[in-house]
Scaffold this motif. Structure first.
Motif, PDB file in Angstrom:
ATOM      1  N   ASP A  72      -6.078  -6.996   2.580  1.00 50.16           N
ATOM      2  CA  ASP A  72      -4.789  -6.448   2.965  1.00 50.16           C
ATOM      3  C   ASP A  72      -5.050  -5.147   3.706  1.00 50.16           C
ATOM      4  O   ASP A  72      -5.488  -4.147   3.121  1.00 50.16           O
ATOM      5  CB  ASP A  72      -3.921  -6.199   1.724  1.00 50.16           C
ATOM      6  N   THR A  73      -4.805  -5.140   5.002  1.00 51.15           N
ATOM      7  CA  THR A  73      -5.106  -3.950   5.807  1.00 51.15           C
ATOM      8  C   THR A  73      -4.156  -2.801   5.516  1.00 51.15           C
ATOM      9  O   THR A  73      -4.360  -1.702   6.033  1.00 51.15           O
ATOM     10  CB  THR A  73      -5.046  -4.305   7.308  1.00 51.15           C
ATOM     11  N   ASP A  74      -3.108  -3.029   4.703  1.00 52.26           N
ATOM     12  CA  ASP A  74      -2.281  -1.913   4.250  1.00 52.26           C
ATOM     13  C   ASP A  74      -2.925  -1.188   3.079  1.00 52.26           C
ATOM     14  O   ASP A  74      -2.493  -0.098   2.701  1.00 52.26           O
ATOM     15  CB  ASP A  74      -0.893  -2.410   3.843  1.00 52.26           C
ATOM     16  N   VAL A  75      -3.923  -1.819   2.479  1.00 54.27           N
ATOM     17  CA  VAL A  75      -4.647  -1.218   1.356  1.00 54.27           C
ATOM     18  C   VAL A  75      -6.018  -0.734   1.801  1.00 54.27           C
ATOM     19  O   VAL A  75      -6.460   0.367   1.473  1.00 54.27           O
ATOM     20  CB  VAL A  75      -4.794  -2.236   0.207  1.00 54.27           C
ATOM     21  N   ARG A  76      -6.707  -1.576   2.568  1.00 55.24           N
ATOM     22  CA  ARG A  76      -8.057  -1.233   3.025  1.00 55.24           C
ATOM     23  C   ARG A  76      -8.248  -1.744   4.452  1.00 55.24           C
ATOM     24  O   ARG A  76      -8.092  -2.938   4.709  1.00 55.24           O
ATOM     25  CB  ARG A  76      -9.103  -1.858   2.096  1.00 55.24           C
ATOM     26  N   ARG A  77      -8.587  -0.830   5.348  1.00 50.91           N
ATOM     27  CA  ARG A  77      -8.850  -1.205   6.729  1.00 50.91           C
ATOM     28  C   ARG A  77     -10.280  -0.787   7.040  1.00 50.91           C
ATOM     29  O   ARG A  77     -10.553   0.319   7.481  1.00 50.91           O
ATOM     30  CB  ARG A  77      -7.851  -0.531   7.669  1.00 50.91           C
TER      31      ARG A  77
END
Length: 768
Positions: A72-77
């Motif tokens: 989830d790129t809202d959590v980890r990018r």
């Protein structure tokens, strides 16, 4: 001197390792030769073109949530490349890594060999980040994470590590190819990577682990704290607290770092946890105390208040819209106990009392995840939360029996049996310390024995074990005290009677009679059946006694309890007891005093509503006719009851009995609707055998209900052909067949009565 919990917490607070929960720095050294599968050699500082090529062979880094692995790129990018795709070369790199690991071990205050295992190569491009999280322990012995930042041009991307209310913000940016930056932190520390503002951030991630986890980290010299702690523990052990203060049976000191059940051990404690455990272990040994490591598990439930806005029907409000209210239930337990000396602990788990926490507010500042539940039906919103932390547990060896007693009957009873067996094997000496220990344990068990009425019924086996063990210990006084303070006080059930009677045989007769009297007088109005059964079992046992006072108490309850207009509950209790109550009543009272049994028979016969003839008295007499141990004093009362039952049976046997000669059938029902009126006419018609009733389902169901309620001699079947369906009622002779079966049963019961009491009563049978 304050409370023991406050003093111990204050002394341990002064124990601090030289290290910390994190360590960071920079090292002047040549960066390694870096090769990545699918890319080839990577130049350092990192160039934009090669960064883009690294992205092409990388994949989005996932994160863990519970047992799930998510992207989830809202959590980890972040872009990650597995260690198997990465090759590090260079003549000096192995020495550089060894130097870094050495500085990390010293900074974290970890002794012994520490190994570093490459886990991932991470690439953060502009906007890359990782929100606050904890690392999982990815192999046995892992205790920390090491981040080595390779030369690259970037801004932002700081590493923020927090622990126990403290926070460290670490900037690991390095652009010089002759320098590397590093940071390490214990794996349970929450940390985050702030967004990269510009450029690229390239990092090697290592798992730090200890191949030899058997060696324990040793603290600096804390002899002053250890001696003061030992003195305080010794005072607690030897003299106890003042009379005004509550004396805890054990002390529980929560640790700072988080540990999983798999990683929890003294050798794997981190930082200050390791130092304080070592100091407490030494002090406990000096003070004759036992020390353990454990996981403290807490679960709480309570009400919640909704503080957000209305989202509309069917929308589940987020947890942020709720606030936890008052805690209504709480469960605290110590599990996974490990002894300081490495021996097997005596307990699998122990309950926790808040008064045992050191300091008393130790759990107030824990970061706890709360799960809210919205209101459903008439229920209000609620919440539940649970958390777990490691803790040091210590108690005086003199308190060992108190700790055993905290484990409940599942722990105390086997221990008491073991003490009895060891005492017998040791010669059964009255001066044996084993006997003293067993009696001390029984005293603790007696104080905490479940006293509720609803629990008593399920404790029959435990009562049996306890009383038989007290008998083996020759503890007559203990048996009397248990019967007086537990059984007579209401924690008593019929399932206890056999073990009580067996224990009574060990007491002097006057003491045994007094014990029976106290049990019966304390319980007869609540469970008269159990009390009558106790009298009966005692009269038929080797004791062969039934105290007159106790017998009179049972009779008084029977006479007065059933006579009072408002004693409906007592009557219903007697009805539930069934025939067994009457059997036990006459056998027990008869042995005590024949006149009491005769009076009881008169009361029973007079209370036909409480003791219906066919449901209770007939089967009671049938059971008594099979009894071979009827005492002389009970014979007259039983014969009087048997005579009344025989008269009842004879009168019914004498009634005419013949099968019906036509199709007329009797049935009584009050309903006067048109369908029931038609049913009534059908039943009264001597010529008609069947009746077909076609109507909608509700009408058919009403007729079926009327037939069943009136017990009419009809068989019913629904023909599901055409509309509406048809209910076909066919007459039978069920009433006659029931009377035939009843006569056969009545004759059999009369035969048993006549055989038992040598009756010559004539039986008249009339058949039409």
């Amino acid at each position: 001197m304050g409370k023991i919990t406050e003093d111990v917490a204050q002394l341990l607070a002064g124990v601090r390792r030289s290290g910390d929960f994190h360590v960071s720095g920079a090292l002047e050294a040549l960066a390694p030769g870096l090769q990545v599968e699918g890319v080839g050699p990577v130049a350092l500082p990192l160039l934009k073109e090669q960064a883009e090529r690294l992205v092409s062979v990388a994949r989005q880094a996932p994160f863990g949530r519970g047992s799930e692995t998510l992207v989830d790129t809202d959590v980890r990018r972040t872009w990650q490349i597995d260690s198997g795709q990465v090759s590090l070369t260079g003549r000096t790199w192995a020495d550089t890594l060894e130097t870094i690991v050495g500085r990390v071990a010293e900074g974290l205050s970890v002794e012994g060999q520490v190994s570093a295992e490459l886990y991932k190569l991470l690439l953060y491009e502009e906007g890359g980040f990782f929100i606050n999280h904890r690392d999982s322990e990815k192999r046995d012995g892992m205790f920390a994470t090491l981040v080595i930042s390779l030369p690259s041009v970037c801004a932002g991307g700081e590493l923020v590590v927090s622990h126990n209310g403290r926070e460290a913000r670490l900037d690991l940016a390095v652009g010089d190819p002759s320098e590397v930056a590093f940071a390490a932190f214990y794996a349970d520390c929450p940390h985050e990577v702030l967004p990269v503002v510009s450029g690229y951030k390239l990092s090697l991630i290592y798992n730090l682990w200890r191949p030899d986890a058997s060696s324990r980290p040793m603290p600096p010299d804390y002899s002053r704290e250890r001696d003061a702690l030992a003195t305080r523990l010794r005072n607690w052990s030897e003299t106890g607290e003042s009379e005004e203060a509550e004396v805890p049976d054990k002390l529980v000191y929560p640790l700072e770092h988080a540990y999983t059940p798999a990683s929890l051990s003294f050798s794997m404690l981190k930082g200050q946890d390791a130092a304080r455990a070592a100091v407490l272990a030494a002090a406990a040994r000096d003070a004759e105390c036992e020390g353990h490591l454990a996981l403290l598990s807490v679960e709480e439930w309570g009400t919640a208040e909704y503080s957000g806005r209305y989202y509309g029907r069917g929308y589940e409000a987020p947890d942020d819209d709720f606030e936890a209210g008052e805690v209504e239930e709480r469960s605290c337990e110590l599990v996974a106990l490990q002894s300081l000396d490495g021996s097997d602990p005596e307990f699998d788990s122990l309950p926790l009392n808040d008064a045992e926490l050191a300091p008393p507010d130790a759990l107030d500042d824990f970061d706890i995840e709360v799960e809210f539940h919205e209101a459903t039906g008439n229920e209000g919103a609620s919440f539940e939360r649970s958390y777990q932390c490691a803790a040091l547990v210590v108690w005086p060896r003199k308190h060992a029996l108190r700790l055993i007693n905290q484990g409940g009957l599942v722990v105390t009873l086997p221990h008491l049996v073991d003490l009895a067996e060891r005492w017998e094997a040791d010669g059964s000496e009255q001066t044996s310390p084993l006997l003293a220990e067993a009696r001390e344990l029984f005293g603790l068990m007696l104080d905490s024995w479940p006293r509720s009425v609803w629990e008593a019924a399920r404790l029959g086996d435990q009562v049996s074990v306890l009383l038989s063990t007290l008998g083996r210990l020759e503890d007559d006084l203990g048996i009397e005290v248990f019967m007086r303070d537990v059984s007579a006080a209401g924690a008593y059930a019929k399932s206890h009677n056999k073990s009580i009677v067996a224990a009574l045989a060990l007491l002097p007769r006057p003491n045994a009679e007094a014990a029976v009297e106290s049990i019966i007088s304390g319980n007869v109005m609540r469970i008269p059946g159990a009390c009558a059964n106790l009298l009966a079992l005692a009269s038929m046992s080797e004791l062969a006694f039934a105290p007159v006072v106790a017998a009179k108490c049972v009779l008084a309850a029977l006479r007065d309890g059933t006579a009072e207009a408002d004693c409906v509950v007592f009557d219903r209790t007697l009805q539930r007891e069934g025939p067994g109550f009457v059997v036990d009543l006459l056998l027990g009272l008869g042995h005590a005093d024949a006149s009491l049994a005769l009076e009881a028979t008169d009361v029973v016969l007079a209370r036909s509503g409480t003791f219906p003839m066919d449901a209770i008295l007939v089967p009671a007499v049938a059971d008594l006719s099979e009894t071979t141990t009827i005492q002389t004093g009970a014979e007259a009362a039983i014969e009087r009851l048997a005579e009344a039952v025989a008269d009842h049976l004879s009168a019914r046997v004498a009634l005419p009995l013949a099968p019906p000669t036509d199709w007329k059938r009797d049935a009584e029902f009050r309903c006067r609707c048109q369908y029931c009126s038609e049913l009534r006419r059908f039943l009264a018609d001597p010529e008609r055998e069947t009746w077909s009733f076609s109507s909608r389902a509700g009408n058919r169901s009403h007729v079926e209900w009327t037939v069943r309620q009136s017990h009419a001699d009809l068989d019913m079947e629904t023909l599901r052909q055409g509309r509406p369906y048809t209910l076909v009622c066919t007459k039978n002779q069920a009433s006659y067949e029931r009377r035939v079966q009843q006569r056969e049963q009545d004759l059999a019961n009369l035969g048993r009565i006549d055989a038992k009491w040598d009756s010559t009563r004539p039986v008249s049978i009339t058949d039409e």
